[in-house]
Design a protein around this motif. Structure first.
Motif, PDB file in Angstrom:
ATOM      1  N   GLN A  57       2.869   2.280  -3.430  1.00 22.56           N
ATOM      2  CA  GLN A  57       1.912   1.763  -4.677  1.00 22.56           C
ATOM      3  C   GLN A  57       2.221   2.526  -6.528  1.00 22.56           C
ATOM      4  OE1 GLN A  57      -2.573   0.389  -5.116  1.00 22.56           O
ATOM      5  NE2 GLN A  57      -2.398   1.408  -3.054  1.00 22.56           N
ATOM      6  N   THR A  64     -10.411  -7.293   1.320  1.00 26.69           N
ATOM      7  CA  THR A  64      -9.505  -6.461  -0.332  1.00 26.69           C
ATOM      8  C   THR A  64      -9.917  -6.594  -1.263  1.00 26.69           C
ATOM      9  OG1 THR A  64      -7.995  -7.911  -0.240  1.00 26.69           O
ATOM     10  CG2 THR A  64      -7.362  -6.673   1.868  1.00 26.69           C
ATOM     11  N   SER A  86       1.010  -1.059   0.011  1.00 25.63           N
ATOM     12  CA  SER A  86      -0.262  -0.057  -0.351  1.00 25.63           C
ATOM     13  C   SER A  86       1.194   1.362  -0.044  1.00 25.63           C
ATOM     14  CB  SER A  86      -0.756   0.136   1.525  1.00 25.63           C
ATOM     15  OG  SER A  86      -1.493  -1.252   1.389  1.00 25.63           O
TER      16      SER A  86
END
Length: 536
Positions: free
Chosen positions: A436, A500, A433
């Motif tokens: 990215q 997710t 995360s």
């Protein structure tokens, strides 16, 4: 009379205030409608409008991304479709700033072919159908060398509209629905990155080929106006079409510029404004065309039957899915190296770790050239008190791929410890995360042969709640888990994956585990959610 006089006086005073300040009104518009808005702005000034209007053009997708980052883009936005305002809001745009838009023009999304292809189609009775985009035997009989191309649906609303129409057209035909899902899953073969490349197929078709492109009616009109010697012939499917709606969206809280935006909107939607838009191939919001919508431009005056666009949530979900499907892969492999991975596989000479390293290597070699890849491993207390260890940081495949392969070949001699699954998954998710890359799909692909058995780590409930809180739908990092062996807790894996929008799959044999791993690497995104759910 007094009320009327007071009202008129208040309006005059308000108008004088605006004109006294000569507000600068910044308009950002989709490239195809920008030139017409420039001409309308000149008309507005000529008619005594007091704002200084500047119009610049920018891709609707790029503008939506900027608004999602809360950048000051403009005072008015005119994208080609309302889905981009929904995307901007989903990505974090200011909801108090980005209001409901007013449609100022329409342009149906249709198909187009070369004159030669249109002549071939005329030999067969019946109207064109959207099923022409589907590679069926009927299509092959009509156009043996046909191939379908559309602008990338993650960046062009016309490409997304075509997929929505196809799904609507075949909704009651299970046999065709499976083909459409297959076409969607392999969409990269059928898309081009720009309208220039799209119409280039019509300008210079390969010898004997029959390109069938998807574009807005106005794009066909515009191409033919500029290139009358290489006309594209618009095909109007019998089922109808979804139209791009070009919303006029004020984005300023300043009261003076807000009034100027409303004043300019009145000019845009006036008879003079609509005439200027119709003169360059747009229809009015009701579908009415101007005299320029003619056969010379490869289009027709009569509008196609209107197919309503799907609801906002459905369209936005489709757009986000396309962005995931078409993005380059940024894959972080998280492999279990606990002691049980040293066990031999029944009926084979290899250990679980040796076989896992082998199919992981095959998966790395199958990744597309634009991919990124990295490798982490996990067990317990692997790096001090951490259950996980970064072996190869995620980076471009051409650089990191050979490094990952070398490290995979060393793993069979590294197995030890228990299965510290929860801490490792969370750490890998947070790393993916944090790092990215724009226009790339980030995913964590986990392979394990056991359930979490590290009592000193976080609990499953805490892992799931943390993932739920930190997962960002507009910038997703999906977690896909593949489990093998009797020690797997399938419910545990499903709970982690679902948070997710990932998938959990349990293999009963190692051959099946290899197939699942290679499938995950190849497809990255599950288009058929029902099928994926059944794999859990």
């Amino acid at each position: 009379m007094l009320l009327v006089a007071l009202g008129g006086g208040a309006y005059a005073l308000m108008n004088r205030t605006a004109c006294g300040e000569h507000p600068a009104l910044r308009v950002v518009a989709a490239p195809e409608i920008g030139p017409a808005l420039v001409r309308i702005a000149r008309q507005y000034t000529k008619d005594g409008g007091c704002a200084a209007i500047s119009v610049r053009t920018k891709s609707s997708a790029d503008t939506a991304d900027q608004l999602g980052l809360r950048k000051d883009v403009a005072d008015v936005w005119v994208p080609d479709a309302s889905v981009w305002t929904d995307l901007a809001l989903a990505q974090g745009a200011d909801r108090t700033l980005l209001g409901q838009g007013t449609s100022i023009a329409h342009s149906p999304v249709i198909m187009a072919v070369t004159q030669e292809t249109a002549t071939k189609l005329a030999l067969h009775p019946g109207e064109p159908s959207w099923t022409l985009l589907i590679p069926t035997s009927a299509t092959k009989r009509r156009l043996p060398r046909a191939f379908t191309t559309l602008p990338t649906p993650s960046r062009y609303a016309s490409g997304l509209a075509a997929l929505n129409v196809l799904n609507a057209v075949v909704a009651d035909r299970p046999d065709m629905l499976k083909i459409v899902q297959g076409v969607t899953a392999n969409l990269k073969r059928a898309i081009v990155p720009s309208e220039e490349a799209l119409f280039g197929l019509v300008d210079q078709p390969a010898g004997g080929a029959d390109p069938v492109i998807v574009a807005s009616e106005q794009a066909v009109w515009r191409h033919n106006d500029a290139r009358p010697d290489h006309r594209a012939i618009g095909l109007y499917p019998k089922e109808g079409a979804i139209a791009l709606d070009y919303p006029y969206v004020p984005m300023t809280k300043d009261p003076v510029r807000r009034r100027a935006a409303e004043e300019f909107l009145r000019t845009v939607t006036s008879p003079e404004g609509r005439t200027l838009l119709q003169a360059v191939g747009f229809r009015d919001p009701g579908g009415k065309a101007g005299s320029a919508m003619d056969e010379r431009h490869g289009v027709r005056t009569a509008p196609p039957r209107d197919i309503p666009a799907p609801d906002t949530r459905t369209t936005l979900r489709a757009l986000l899915s396309m962005r995931l499907l078409l993005a380059d892969t940024r894959a972080l492999l998280l492999l279990d190296i606990s002691g049980s991975m040293a066990e031999r596989i029944p009926g084979m000479t290899q250990t679980r770790m040796q076989a896992t390293a082998g199919f992981a290597e095959a998966g790395i070699r199958s990744l597309p050239k634009g991919s990124d890849v990295g490798l982490w491993v996990f067990s317990t207390n692997l790096d001090g008190d951490k259950d996980y260890k970064e072996v190869v940081p995620v980076g471009p495949l051409r650089e990191r791929g050979p490094q990952v392969v070398r490290e995979l070949r060393r793993l069979p001699g590294s197995t030890r410890g228990d299965t510290g699954l929860y801490d490792s998954v969370l750490a890998a998710f947070r790393s993916a995360s944090k790092h990215q890359v724009k226009d790339m799909l980030s995913s964590v692909i986990v392979f394990t042969d056991g359930r979490n058995d590290d009592p000193s780590g976080i609990s499953r409930a805490r892992l799931v709640s943390t993932l739920r809180r930190e997962f960002k739908p507009a910038q997703p990092v999906t977690i896909t888990l593949i489990g093998y062996g009797d020690g797997i807790d399938a419910r545990e894996l499903r709970q982690i994956a679902q948070v997710t929008n990932g998938v959990a799959m349990v293999a009963s044999t190692f051959d099946q585990a290899q197939q699942l791993f290679l499938q995950v690497i190849a497809n990255r995104v599950c288009v058929d959610r029902g099928r994926c759910a059944s794999q859990g």
